[in-house]
Design an enzyme around this catalytic site. Structure first.
Site, mmCIF file in Angstrom:
data_model
loop_
_atom_site.group_PDB
_atom_site.id
_atom_site.type_symbol
_atom_site.label_atom_id
_atom_site.label_comp_id
_atom_site.label_asym_id
_atom_site.label_seq_id
_atom_site.Cartn_x
_atom_site.Cartn_y
_atom_site.Cartn_z
ATOM 1 N N LYS A 1 -8.932 -79.194 -21.902
ATOM 2 C CA LYS A 1 -7.481 -79.333 -21.921
ATOM 3 C C LYS A 1 -7.261 -78.384 -20.666
ATOM 4 C CE LYS A 1 -4.286 -78.871 -25.528
ATOM 5 N NZ LYS A 1 -3.750 -77.892 -26.567
HETATM 6 O O1 G3P Z 1 -0.461 -78.816 -29.324
HETATM 7 C C1 G3P Z 1 0.341 -78.048 -28.699
HETATM 8 C C2 G3P Z 1 1.022 -77.175 -29.794
HETATM 9 O O2 G3P Z 1 0.059 -75.970 -30.317
HETATM 10 C C3 G3P Z 1 2.190 -76.273 -29.173
HETATM 11 O O3 G3P Z 1 2.977 -76.357 -30.393
HETATM 12 O O4 G3P Z 1 4.636 -75.306 -31.738
HETATM 13 O O5 G3P Z 1 3.689 -73.859 -30.024
HETATM 14 O O6 G3P Z 1 5.307 -75.989 -29.376
HETATM 15 P P1 G3P Z 1 4.326 -75.388 -30.580
#
Ligand code: G3P
Length: 220
Positions: A83
């Site tokens: 990634k």
């Molecule tokens: O896959 C990306 C994710 O982990 C981010 O999620 O909720 O931190 O925006 P969030």
């Protein structure tokens, strides 16, 4: 649609894998920090639990650093996907790693233009962050629709659309309606997908009526 679990929590992951519905895993530095464990150790364990793609994020921000970290992480297991962030350096790293045969997930995508660049750089996955766009007053799902439309115009693009930053079951449903290839889902949201109070109520009432019949199935 493929379901990935967005977690570095081994207990949560094992429990969800038992459903037979998990196709892969995504992690990021924040999730690793929450797990309070050594990154490579957790990654090795995840790759042993799930045979599908497991995204592991580089933390370097320069090209050489990203390549060194990416090549190192890719050796941990054949199902590791590297990634990288959607920066110029990240796109250069994506191009090189993809040419070396390592699948790359380009993350932190917030615009259709960025998604177009990632496809051209040979990304295996593009990760548009739906929830974080919603957080700043934009419609995250609109971005998924835009990317689906663009990628559909160019069948030579092999990049899969991985809807990320999912915050609700509705995000999963709408991403599926829009045609996203993958949704990466936090464990809590994953469980919300299959739980419904009317299902629980229905099972309880069928069971109660069945017990009144005094019958059993296949045990006589
Ligand atoms: O896959 C990306 C994710 O982990 C981010 O999620 O909720 O931190 O925006 P969030």
């Amino acid at each position: 649609m493929k379901f990935f679990v967005d977690t570095a929590d081994i207990t949560e992951l094992r429990s969800l894998v038992e459903t037979g519905l998990v196709d892969g895993v995504t992690t990021n530095p924040t999730l690793i920090a929450h797990a309070r464990r050594q990154f490579e150790e957790v990654l090795t364990e995840i790759c042993a639990i799930v045979s599908g793609p497991v995204s592991a994020e580089v933390t370097a921000i320069d090209l050489e650093g990203m390549l060194a970290e990416g090549r190192h992480l890719a050796k941990i297991s054949s199902n590791v996907v590297i990634k990288v962030p959607l920066t110029v350096e990240g796109l250069k790293a994506c191009h090189i790693l993809a040419q070396e045969g390592t699948p790359v997930n380009v993350t932190l995508c917030f615009s259709a233009a960025q998604a177009l660049l990632a496809a051209k750089a040979g990304a295996a996955y593009i990760s548009p962050f739906i929830g974080r766009l919603d957080d700043v007053g934009e419609l995250g799902m609109t971005l998924i629709h835009q990317i689906v439309e663009i990628y559909d115009n160019y069948p030579d693009f092999k990049t899969e659309i991985l809807a990320a930053s999912i915050r609700s079951p509705l995000h999963v449903v709408e991403a599926a309606q829009a045609g996203a290839d993958v949704a990466t889902i936090p464990p809590k949201i994953f469980r919300q997908l299959y739980n419904h109070p009317l299902t629980d109520k229905g099972v309880a009432s069928f069971l109660s009526d069945w017990q009144k019949t005094g019958q059993t199935i296949g045990r006589d």
